[in-house]
Design a protein around this motif. Structure first.
Motif, PDB file in Angstrom:
ATOM      1  N   ASN A   1       0.859  -1.186   0.000  1.00 28.77           N
ATOM      2  CA  ASN A   1       0.000   0.000   0.000  1.00 28.77           C
ATOM      3  C   ASN A   1       0.895   1.236   0.000  1.00 28.77           C
ATOM      4  N   TRP A   2       1.012   1.855  -1.177  1.00 27.96           N
ATOM      5  CA  TRP A   2       1.904   3.008  -1.345  1.00 27.96           C
ATOM      6  C   TRP A   2       1.071   4.291  -1.303  1.00 27.96           C
ATOM      7  N   PHE A   3       1.273   5.074  -0.254  1.00 30.31           N
ATOM      8  CA  PHE A   3       0.579   6.346  -0.085  1.00 30.31           C
ATOM      9  C   PHE A   3       1.434   7.446  -0.716  1.00 30.31           C
ATOM     10  N   MET A   4       0.889   8.124  -1.715  1.00 22.03           N
ATOM     11  CA  MET A   4       1.661   9.132  -2.433  1.00 22.03           C
ATOM     12  C   MET A   4       0.749  10.220  -2.977  1.00 22.03           C
ATOM     13  N   TRP A   5       1.349  11.399  -3.167  1.00 23.39           N
ATOM     14  CA  TRP A   5       0.612  12.518  -3.753  1.00 23.39           C
ATOM     15  C   TRP A   5      -0.032  12.064  -5.060  1.00 23.39           C
ATOM     16  N   GLY A   6      -1.328  12.359  -5.216  1.00 31.50           N
ATOM     17  CA  GLY A   6      -2.054  11.841  -6.371  1.00 31.50           C
ATOM     18  C   GLY A   6      -2.500  12.902  -7.352  1.00 31.50           C
ATOM     19  N   GLY A   7      -1.836  14.071  -7.343  1.00 30.59           N
ATOM     20  CA  GLY A   7      -2.317  15.194  -8.137  1.00 30.59           C
ATOM     21  C   GLY A   7      -1.893  15.211  -9.588  1.00 30.59           C
ATOM     22  N   SER A   8      -1.130  14.221 -10.040  1.00 31.77           N
ATOM     23  CA  SER A   8      -0.673  14.198 -11.431  1.00 31.77           C
ATOM     24  C   SER A   8      -1.114  12.907 -12.109  1.00 31.77           C
ATOM     25  N   ASP A   9      -1.907  13.023 -13.165  1.00 30.76           N
ATOM     26  CA  ASP A   9      -2.383  11.842 -13.886  1.00 30.76           C
ATOM     27  C   ASP A   9      -1.227  11.058 -14.497  1.00 30.76           C
ATOM     28  N   THR A  10      -0.192  11.769 -14.953  1.00 29.12           N
ATOM     29  CA  THR A  10       0.930  11.089 -15.609  1.00 29.12           C
ATOM     30  C   THR A  10       1.768  10.312 -14.591  1.00 29.12           C
ATOM     31  N   ILE A  11       2.004  10.894 -13.417  1.00 24.73           N
ATOM     32  CA  ILE A  11       2.736  10.174 -12.373  1.00 24.73           C
ATOM     33  C   ILE A  11       1.925   8.957 -11.930  1.00 24.73           C
ATOM     34  N   ASN A  12       0.629   9.170 -11.746  1.00 26.44           N
ATOM     35  CA  ASN A  12      -0.243   8.057 -11.353  1.00 26.44           C
ATOM     36  C   ASN A  12      -0.198   6.936 -12.386  1.00 26.44           C
ATOM     37  N   ALA A  13      -0.198   7.310 -13.653  1.00 27.74           N
ATOM     38  CA  ALA A  13      -0.172   6.302 -14.718  1.00 27.74           C
ATOM     39  C   ALA A  13       1.148   5.548 -14.729  1.00 27.74           C
ATOM     40  N   TYR A  14       2.248   6.253 -14.473  1.00 25.65           N
ATOM     41  CA  TYR A  14       3.565   5.592 -14.422  1.00 25.65           C
ATOM     42  C   TYR A  14       3.611   4.565 -13.293  1.00 25.65           C
ATOM     43  N   VAL A  15       3.099   4.945 -12.132  1.00 16.41           N
ATOM     44  CA  VAL A  15       3.150   4.053 -10.971  1.00 16.41           C
ATOM     45  C   VAL A  15       2.177   2.885 -11.134  1.00 16.41           C
ATOM     46  N   SER A  16       0.937   3.193 -11.501  1.00 11.51           N
ATOM     47  CA  SER A  16      -0.079   2.135 -11.608  1.00 11.51           C
ATOM     48  C   SER A  16       0.080   1.298 -12.863  1.00 11.51           C
ATOM     49  N   GLY A  17       0.843   1.809 -13.831  1.00  9.69           N
ATOM     50  CA  GLY A  17       1.087   1.075 -15.064  1.00  9.69           C
ATOM     51  C   GLY A  17       2.463   0.413 -15.062  1.00  9.69           C
ATOM     52  N   TYR A  18       3.480   1.165 -15.443  1.00  4.80           N
ATOM     53  CA  TYR A  18       4.820   0.605 -15.596  1.00  4.80           C
ATOM     54  C   TYR A  18       5.309  -0.093 -14.324  1.00  4.80           C
ATOM     55  N   VAL A  19       5.278   0.623 -13.195  1.00  7.73           N
ATOM     56  CA  VAL A  19       5.826   0.059 -11.960  1.00  7.73           C
ATOM     57  C   VAL A  19       5.007  -1.139 -11.491  1.00  7.73           C
ATOM     58  N   ALA A  20       3.687  -0.970 -11.416  1.00  6.72           N
ATOM     59  CA  ALA A  20       2.828  -2.052 -10.939  1.00  6.72           C
ATOM     60  C   ALA A  20       2.919  -3.282 -11.836  1.00  6.72           C
ATOM     61  N   ASP A  21       2.980  -3.062 -13.149  1.00  6.69           N
ATOM     62  CA  ASP A  21       3.055  -4.190 -14.081  1.00  6.69           C
ATOM     63  C   ASP A  21       4.346  -4.976 -13.904  1.00  6.69           C
ATOM     64  N   ARG A  22       5.473  -4.289 -13.727  1.00  4.48           N
ATOM     65  CA  ARG A  22       6.752  -4.976 -13.545  1.00  4.48           C
ATOM     66  C   ARG A  22       6.781  -5.735 -12.224  1.00  4.48           C
ATOM     67  N   LEU A  23       6.220  -5.143 -11.180  1.00  5.89           N
ATOM     68  CA  LEU A  23       6.189  -5.824  -9.887  1.00  5.89           C
ATOM     69  C   LEU A  23       5.377  -7.111  -9.962  1.00  5.89           C
ATOM     70  N   LYS A  24       4.243  -7.023 -10.648  1.00  2.00           N
ATOM     71  CA  LYS A  24       3.377  -8.206 -10.752  1.00  2.00           C
ATOM     72  C   LYS A  24       4.042  -9.287 -11.599  1.00  2.00           C
ATOM     73  N   ALA A  25       4.622  -8.888 -12.722  1.00  2.00           N
ATOM     74  CA  ALA A  25       5.214  -9.865 -13.636  1.00  2.00           C
ATOM     75  C   ALA A  25       6.467 -10.515 -13.057  1.00  2.00           C
ATOM     76  N   ASP A  26       7.304  -9.720 -12.394  1.00  2.00           N
ATOM     77  CA  ASP A  26       8.605 -10.221 -11.941  1.00  2.00           C
ATOM     78  C   ASP A  26       8.578 -10.824 -10.534  1.00  2.00           C
ATOM     79  N   TYR A  27       7.647 -10.327  -9.689  1.00  2.00           N
ATOM     80  CA  TYR A  27       7.685 -10.739  -8.283  1.00  2.00           C
ATOM     81  C   TYR A  27       6.318 -11.163  -7.731  1.00  2.00           C
ATOM     82  N   ASP A  28       5.284 -11.121  -8.552  1.00  3.13           N
ATOM     83  CA  ASP A  28       3.928 -11.404  -8.091  1.00  3.13           C
ATOM     84  C   ASP A  28       3.530 -10.501  -6.919  1.00  3.13           C
TER      85      ASP A  28
END
Length: 404
Positions: free
Chosen positions: A43-70
């Protein structure tokens, strides 16, 4: 309640991932930490005021974590990290020592100082992260967070430096130093404002005025000094009260967040916005909310730069998984991805020269968005951050002498 290592060994690996205490984790190898992290949730609590930052975290970062480490990444948007500091503190006071609700926080400055002083941070583990080798801990701007030694209690994520944005079709020749900006505000009533503290960005603008009133940062460096503060504070409140009638809505009200400031700029109600992260200007243009003629600049007398970090609270039940997240965020590949102008444009917190040739080539190929002032240009006049006690005193003084 902390469990002994012997008791931990009796648990299933899935249970250990949720309940292993920090000392047990610090005794493991990195491969063992990764195995404990598999299948976990962060559960990562972070400033949510930027759609692009949110997309990077919920997309690129989250996808790699799920694929590589479940690992499942749950991004929890917040407005102010101080609220989460108070949440963790309340949990500690209630005796919640190993089942906290927060696994990771995007943080820096006085919020980090508060967590470190109250023993709310998980510390002493960062050298376990393989990608820690990419961080230049000899750089005092990274080893110290607003003057507070990091001491292995947080992991750097980005470096930033404050900048101003304007529409070059409206203001062709913006003021280039603080004295000129203050004069411009009085000559152009209603066309400038700043967020009220404790908004992080509004507080940064106050510090620029405070440093200007002090004649530079030299006398303000080091631990808080009441006499030095008093010598500068009166001048600062006088400057801010003098410009107040010339602000947006005659200073009767202030935006409460930088997001509201950006909206006023987007709507043409004011002529300047500003941000610690100039990449946000280019992203706003790409999103179509700001005009193509947006340009940005620093000040010849300097703008403040700093590093921001991620931190694991002392009572996170998913420390191993949070460590894996931090290691991924530090990787050359993840730092390169968010440095791309179309993704975020964030400046890296690692030494690019320590990454692979492929990552170095990727950084070399990046072109800065035309609306974003190059970091190298800003760096020519970088101001250091003041220690956290100065921030607290400046914000309190503004509330009592200006905001009232």
């Amino acid at each position: 309640m902390l469990r002994s290592l012997a008791a931990l060994l009796l648990l299933s690996s899935a249970a250990v991932a949720d309940t292993a205490d920090g000392e047990a984790l610090k005794a493991m190898t990195w491969d063992q930490v990764v195995e404990e992290a598999r299948g976990g949730t962060v559960n990562w609590f972070m400033w949510g005021g930027s759609d692009t930052i949110n997309a990077y975290v919920s997309g690129y970062v989250a996808d790699r974590l799920k694929a590589d480490y479940d690992i499942t990444l749950n991004r929890v948007p917040i407005t102010d990290a101080a609220d989460i500091v108070n949440q963790v503190l309340s949990e500690k006071e209630a005796g919640v020592t190993d089942e906290g609700s927060v696994d990771l926080i995007w943080i820096n400055g006085e919020n980090f100082r508060s967590m470190k002083q109250a023993d709310l941070a998980f510390c002493g583990y960062t050298t376990l992260l393989p990608n820690d080798a990419l961080v230049n801990w000899d750089n005092p701007a990274i080893a110290n967070d607003f003057g507070v030694p990091v001491d292995g209690c947080e992991v750097p994520w980005n470096t930033v430096q404050f900048a101003f944005a304007h529409d070059s079709a409206v203001v062709a020749d913006p003021p280039r130093d603080m004295a000129s900006l203050l004069a411009w505000i009085k000559a152009n009533p209603g066309r400038f404002t700043y967020p009220a503290p404790p908004d992080f960005t509004g507080s940064a603008f106050l510090r620029h005025v405070f440093i200007h009133a002090a004649g530079g940062p030299e006398s303000l460096l080091g631990p808080f000094d009441q006499a030095r503060f008093d010598a500068v504070a009166g001048k600062t409140w006088a400057i801010l009260n003098e410009i107040e009638p010339f602000l947006w809505r005659e200073g009767a009200t202030y935006p409460t967040t930088v997001t509201q400031l950006d909206e006023l700029f987007a709507n043409g109600e004011i002529d300047f916005s500003f941000n610690y992260d100039p990449a946000q200007f280019g992203l706003a243009v790409q999103a179509g909310t700001w005009p193509e003629t947006t340009r940005s600049f620093g000040l010849t007398d300097g703008t403040i730069g700093n590093t921001n970090y991620t931190l694991i609270p002392f009572n996170s039940p998913n420390k191993a998984a949070a460590m894996v997240v931090q290691n991924l965020l530090l990787s050359g590949e993840a730092q390169l991805e968010k440095a791309k102008a179309e993704v975020w444009g964030a400046a890296p917190a690692i030494e690019i020269s320590r990454t692979t040739p492929e990552v170095q080539a990727g950084f070399a190929a990046i072109k800065t968005h035309p609306s974003v002032v190059p970091a190298s240009e800003l760096a020519k006049a970088a101001l250091p951050e003041l220690q956290a006690d100065w921030l607290t005193a400046i914000e309190k003084g503004w509330t009592e002498n200006v905001g009232n």
